[in-house]
Design a protein around this motif. Structure first.
Motif, PDB file in Angstrom:
ATOM      1  N   PRO A 239       6.383   1.983  -8.643  1.00 22.88           N
ATOM      2  CA  PRO A 239       7.626   1.731  -7.894  1.00 22.88           C
ATOM      3  C   PRO A 239       7.506   0.416  -7.121  1.00 22.88           C
ATOM      4  N   HIS A 240       7.986  -0.662  -7.729  1.00 18.25           N
ATOM      5  CA  HIS A 240       7.891  -1.986  -7.123  1.00 18.25           C
ATOM      6  C   HIS A 240       8.841  -2.119  -5.932  1.00 18.25           C
ATOM      7  N   PHE A 241       8.424  -2.887  -4.939  1.00 17.58           N
ATOM      8  CA  PHE A 241       9.378  -3.413  -3.977  1.00 17.58           C
ATOM      9  C   PHE A 241       9.030  -4.874  -3.721  1.00 17.58           C
ATOM     10  N   ALA A 242      10.037  -5.677  -3.456  1.00 23.25           N
ATOM     11  CA  ALA A 242       9.849  -7.122  -3.299  1.00 23.25           C
ATOM     12  C   ALA A 242      10.055  -7.532  -1.850  1.00 23.25           C
ATOM     13  N   TYR A 243       9.327  -8.563  -1.451  1.00 25.22           N
ATOM     14  CA  TYR A 243       9.467  -9.136  -0.116  1.00 25.22           C
ATOM     15  C   TYR A 243       9.395 -10.654  -0.266  1.00 25.22           C
ATOM     16  N   VAL A 244      10.333 -11.371   0.341  1.00 24.98           N
ATOM     17  CA  VAL A 244      10.381 -12.829   0.251  1.00 24.98           C
ATOM     18  C   VAL A 244      10.418 -13.410   1.657  1.00 24.98           C
ATOM     19  N   ILE A 377       3.842  -6.455 -11.140  1.00 26.25           N
ATOM     20  CA  ILE A 377       2.459  -6.230 -10.708  1.00 26.25           C
ATOM     21  C   ILE A 377       1.544  -6.098 -11.927  1.00 26.25           C
ATOM     22  N   ASN A 378       0.364  -6.692 -11.800  1.00 26.32           N
ATOM     23  CA  ASN A 378      -0.642  -6.655 -12.855  1.00 26.32           C
ATOM     24  C   ASN A 378      -1.446  -5.364 -12.703  1.00 26.32           C
ATOM     25  N   ARG A 379      -0.940  -4.290 -13.278  1.00 24.86           N
ATOM     26  CA  ARG A 379      -1.551  -2.966 -13.154  1.00 24.86           C
ATOM     27  C   ARG A 379      -3.010  -2.986 -13.602  1.00 24.86           C
ATOM     28  N   PRO A 380      -3.936  -2.312 -12.879  1.00 25.73           N
ATOM     29  CA  PRO A 380      -3.769  -1.336 -11.796  1.00 25.73           C
ATOM     30  C   PRO A 380      -3.776  -1.944 -10.392  1.00 25.73           C
ATOM     31  N   GLU A 381      -3.591  -3.251 -10.283  1.00 27.13           N
ATOM     32  CA  GLU A 381      -3.485  -3.847  -8.956  1.00 27.13           C
ATOM     33  C   GLU A 381      -2.246  -3.297  -8.242  1.00 27.13           C
ATOM     34  N   VAL A 382      -2.140  -3.588  -6.947  1.00 27.94           N
ATOM     35  CA  VAL A 382      -1.027  -3.039  -6.178  1.00 27.94           C
ATOM     36  C   VAL A 382      -0.167  -4.135  -5.556  1.00 27.94           C
ATOM     37  N   ALA A 383      -0.528  -5.406  -5.776  1.00 26.90           N
ATOM     38  CA  ALA A 383       0.264  -6.489  -5.193  1.00 26.90           C
ATOM     39  C   ALA A 383       0.122  -7.744  -6.038  1.00 26.90           C
ATOM     40  N   ILE A 384       1.185  -8.542  -6.059  1.00 20.97           N
ATOM     41  CA  ILE A 384       1.180  -9.834  -6.729  1.00 20.97           C
ATOM     42  C   ILE A 384       1.997 -10.804  -5.872  1.00 20.97           C
ATOM     43  N   MET A 412       9.284 -23.717   1.180  1.00 17.98           N
ATOM     44  CA  MET A 412       8.921 -22.942  -0.018  1.00 17.98           C
ATOM     45  C   MET A 412       9.070 -21.458   0.294  1.00 17.98           C
ATOM     46  N   ASN A 413       9.747 -20.741  -0.568  1.00 21.15           N
ATOM     47  CA  ASN A 413       9.815 -19.287  -0.444  1.00 21.15           C
ATOM     48  C   ASN A 413       8.581 -18.661  -1.087  1.00 21.15           C
ATOM     49  N   MET A 414       8.052 -17.666  -0.438  1.00 19.43           N
ATOM     50  CA  MET A 414       6.916 -16.928  -0.982  1.00 19.43           C
ATOM     51  C   MET A 414       7.376 -15.517  -1.313  1.00 19.43           C
ATOM     52  N   SER A 415       7.274 -15.161  -2.595  1.00 14.76           N
ATOM     53  CA  SER A 415       7.701 -13.839  -3.063  1.00 14.76           C
ATOM     54  C   SER A 415       6.488 -12.929  -3.234  1.00 14.76           C
ATOM     55  N   MET A 416       6.674 -11.664  -2.947  1.00 13.86           N
ATOM     56  CA  MET A 416       5.634 -10.650  -3.177  1.00 13.86           C
ATOM     57  C   MET A 416       6.255  -9.421  -3.829  1.00 13.86           C
ATOM     58  N   SER A 417       5.510  -8.822  -4.730  1.00 15.54           N
ATOM     59  CA  SER A 417       5.857  -7.498  -5.230  1.00 15.54           C
ATOM     60  C   SER A 417       4.697  -6.572  -4.904  1.00 15.54           C
ATOM     61  N   CYS A 418       5.009  -5.380  -4.424  1.00 15.57           N
ATOM     62  CA  CYS A 418       3.977  -4.436  -4.016  1.00 15.57           C
ATOM     63  C   CYS A 418       4.254  -3.051  -4.593  1.00 15.57           C
ATOM     64  N   ASP A 419       3.188  -2.284  -4.741  1.00  8.70           N
ATOM     65  CA  ASP A 419       3.273  -0.895  -5.193  1.00  8.70           C
ATOM     66  C   ASP A 419       3.572  -0.031  -3.976  1.00  8.70           C
ATOM     67  N   HIS A 420       4.774   0.537  -3.941  1.00  3.80           N
ATOM     68  CA  HIS A 420       5.209   1.265  -2.750  1.00  3.80           C
ATOM     69  C   HIS A 420       4.459   2.583  -2.564  1.00  3.80           C
ATOM     70  N   ARG A 421       3.705   3.010  -3.552  1.00  2.00           N
ATOM     71  CA  ARG A 421       2.896   4.208  -3.391  1.00  2.00           C
ATOM     72  C   ARG A 421       1.682   3.946  -2.495  1.00  2.00           C
ATOM     73  N   VAL A 422       1.283   2.669  -2.452  1.00  2.00           N
ATOM     74  CA  VAL A 422       0.065   2.293  -1.745  1.00  2.00           C
ATOM     75  C   VAL A 422       0.356   1.378  -0.552  1.00  2.00           C
ATOM     76  N   VAL A 423       1.342   0.501  -0.714  1.00  2.00           N
ATOM     77  CA  VAL A 423       1.648  -0.514   0.292  1.00  2.00           C
ATOM     78  C   VAL A 423       3.000  -0.217   0.920  1.00  2.00           C
ATOM     79  N   ASP A 424       3.028  -0.152   2.239  1.00  2.00           N
ATOM     80  CA  ASP A 424       4.291   0.034   2.954  1.00  2.00           C
ATOM     81  C   ASP A 424       4.962  -1.312   3.175  1.00  2.00           C
TER      82      ASP A 424
END
Length: 448
Positions: A239-244, A377-384, A412-424
Motif C-alpha cells: 500500500p504505497h503512499f507518496a510525500y512531496v 517501491i523496490n520490493r521488499p524495501e519500504v521506501a524509495i 527542486m521537489n523531492m518525492s517519496m513513496s513509502c510502504d504504509h504498513r511499515v512507515v507512517d
C-alpha cells in the motif's frame, strides 16, 4: 554417432528455473566445446550457457522468453561416439512393440497396426531425455531473427463493410478505409461515423494510411519481463503512499560548482552523491525507512548499514545497481562508485551482488525529472526517494536582519513513496524535513 543431452545446470542462489533470453545456436549448427549456446536469466543476473561438447545441434528446448526448470534438457547435440543418452536396446523395444501389436491384433491390416502403434506411442513414457524437448527438426528455432520477429497484425477487413453509396464516395474522397471505422450502431457506417473518425484524426489519434507504421507485437521477455513482474508485485502487495516536499537547492548547487572547480582527476560531481550523503546522515534517526518487509513472515528487518540502490537506465531496461555501505563513503567515493556501477549495468558486466541487496533506493530522471513523481517501491524495501527537476523561480528570502526580498532561487521537489504498513506519514514527513535542513545548508552535508 551418439547424442549428448545438455541439461540446465544449477546456476546457484537456490533458483528453480531460468528464462531463455537469447539463443546463439539453432538446429543444424555445428558447435565447439565451450562455445556459447544460450543466455539464461535468473532473478539476479544473466548467465551464459556454454556447450560441454563439440557436435551438431539437433534439438533445442523452448523459445526466447520460455522458462526452463533446473535439470531439464536445454539442447541435444549429436556427437562423435556414444554421447550420454542410452540408446541401446531401442531396436529390441521396437520389435517387442511390433510383436505385441501383432499378437493383440492378429487379423488387423498394416494400416490398423500403424494406428495401434501410434496409440501405444502416445501412452508410452518418454524413453530418453531428448523426448522431453519440443520438436525442433525444422530450422525454425528461436535463434533466427525471422523466428523471433512476430508477424504484424493484419488490417485486412473481414467481409464487406455496410455503407450507403454516398458514404462510400465521401470516404473515398477523404482517403478513409471504411474497414478502419467502428460503426456506432447496427454495423452500418454512416456520415456521423465519418465525422467522428475525422474528429479523432484531427486530434492526433489516427494517422492516415500513407503515414501509418506497421503494427508490431513485442514479446515481453528477459529483463523487461522481470521489471514488469517486480513492479506488478510491488503495486499488488504494497500500500504505497507518496510525500512531496520542496527543497531550495541554490546553496547546494553553488557548493557543487565549487567542488567541481577543484576536483582535479576525480569524477565530476552530480547532485546524486551529495543527496546520498545527506540521506545516509538522516537515516539513522529513521530506521523504519532503511528496511525490508517480509510480508509472508510478518517481519521487518531494519538495517544498520545503508546499501543504497540507484536506478540506472540501460539498453536492456531499468536496473538498480547497489552501493554497499554508502554511509562510509565520501562524496568523491560515491561519485566514483556510481560511475563504475552505472557503466557495468549498461555494458552487462555487473555482477549479481552488485544488482541485489539494496535497503533503500533513489531514482532520478535528472533534467527530465518532472515536477513530482510517485515512484514504485523496490520490493521488499519500504521506501524509495525520487529527486525531481531543478527549476528557477522567484522566492521570498529573509536576510539576517529579518528583511524580506524577492530572489531567483533554484527549487527542486523531492518525492517519496513509502510502504504504509511499515512507515507512517509522520515518519516520512519528519524524514523529509530533516533532509531538507541538510540540503539547504550544504556545509552540514560535508561536515564529518
Amino acid at each position: 554417432m551418439g547424442r549428448y543431452t545438455f541439461r540446465l545446470p544449477d546456476i546457484g542462489e537456490g533458483i528453480a528455473e531460468a528464462e531463455i533470453v537469447a539463443w546463439h545456436v539453432k538446429v543444424g549448427d555445428t558447435v565447439e566445446e565451450d562455445a556459447r549456446i544460450a543466455d539464461m536469466m535468473t532473478d539476479k543476473a544473466t548467465v551464459e550457457m556454454e556447450s560441454p561438447v563439440s557436435g551438431t545441434i539437433v534439438e533445442v528446448a523452448g523459445a526466447e522468453g520460455d522458462l526452463i526448470a533446473i535439470g531439464s534438457p536445454l539442447v541435444v547435440i549429436e556427437v562423435e561416439g556414444a554421447g550420454n543418452e542410452d540408446t541401446r536396446g531401442q531396436g529390441a523395444k521396437a520389435a517387442a512393440v511390433e510383436e505385441r501389436i501383432e499378437a493383440e491384433n492378429p487379423d488387423a491390416g498394416d494400416a490398423d497396426r500403424v494406428n495401434a502403434a501410434a496409440q501405444m506411442a502416445k501412452q508410452a513414457p518418454a524413453e530418453s531425455p531428448a523426448a522431453q524437448l519440443p520438436l525442433a527438426s525444422e530450422p525454425t528455432a528461436p535463434a533466427s531473427a525471422e523466428a523471433r520477429t512476430p508477424a504484424p497484425v493484419s488490417r485486412v477487413s473481414q467481409g464487406k463493410v455496410m455503407a450507403s453509396p454516398a458514404v462510400r464516395q465521401r470516404a473515398k474522397d477523404l482517403g478513409i478505409d471504411l474497414a478502419e471505422l467502428r460503426p456506432a450502431e447496427d454495423g452500418r457506417v454512416r456520415h456521423a461515423d465519418l465525422d467522428a473518425f475525422l474528429s479523432y484524426n484531427a486530434s492526433g489519434g489516427f494517422q492516415p494510411a500513407g503515414r501509418r507504421g506497421a503494427d508490431e507485437q513485442v514479446r515481453v521477455i528477459g529483463l523487461r519481463r522481470r521489471i514488469a513482474e517486480n513492479m506488478a508485485a510491488s503495486k499488488r502487495h504494497i500500500p504505497h503512499f507518496a510525500y512531496v516536499e520542496e527543497f531550495d537547492v541554490t546553496a547546494l548547487e553553488e557548493t557543487r560548482a565549487q567542488l567541481n572547480a577543484g576536483r582535479g582527476d576525480r569524477p565530476k560531481l552530480t547532485m546524486l552523491p551529495l543527496l546520498i550523503t545527506a540521506i545516509c546522515k538522516v537515516l539513522p534517526k529513521y530506521p523504519m525507512l532503511n528496511a525490508h518487509y517480509d510480508d509472508e513472515a510478518g517481519v521487518v528487518t531494519r538495517y544498520g548499514s545503508v546499501h543504497l540502490g540507484f536506478a540506472a537506465q540501460t539498453p536492456a531496461g531499468l536496473m538498480v545497481p547497489v552501493i554497499r555501505d554508502a554511509q562510509d563513503r565520501n562524496v568523491w567515493q560515491l561519485a566514483t562508485e556510481i560511475t563504475r556501477l552505472a557503466a557495468a549495468a549498461r555494458d552487462g558486466s555487473a555482477k549479481s551482488l552488485e544488482l541485489s541487496g539494496s535497503t533503500i533506493t533513489v531514482t532520478s530522471l535528472g533534467p527530465m525529472g518532472g515536477v513530482a513523481t510517485t515512484p514504485v517501491i523496490n520490493r521488499p524495501e519500504v521506501a524509495i526517494i525520487g529527486p525531481n527537476r531543478i527549476v528557477e523561480r522567484p522566492m521570498f528570502v529573509r536576510d539576517a536582519s529579518g528583511v524580506e526580498r524577492i530572489e531567483k532561487r533554484k527549487i527542486m521537489n523531492m518525492s517519496m513513496s513509502c510502504d504504509h504498513r511499515v512507515v507512517d506519514g509522520w515518519d516520512a514527513a519528519s524524514f523529509a524535513q530533516d533532509l531538507k535542513k541538510l540540503i539547504e545548508a550544504p556545509a552540514l552535508i560535508l561536515a564529518g
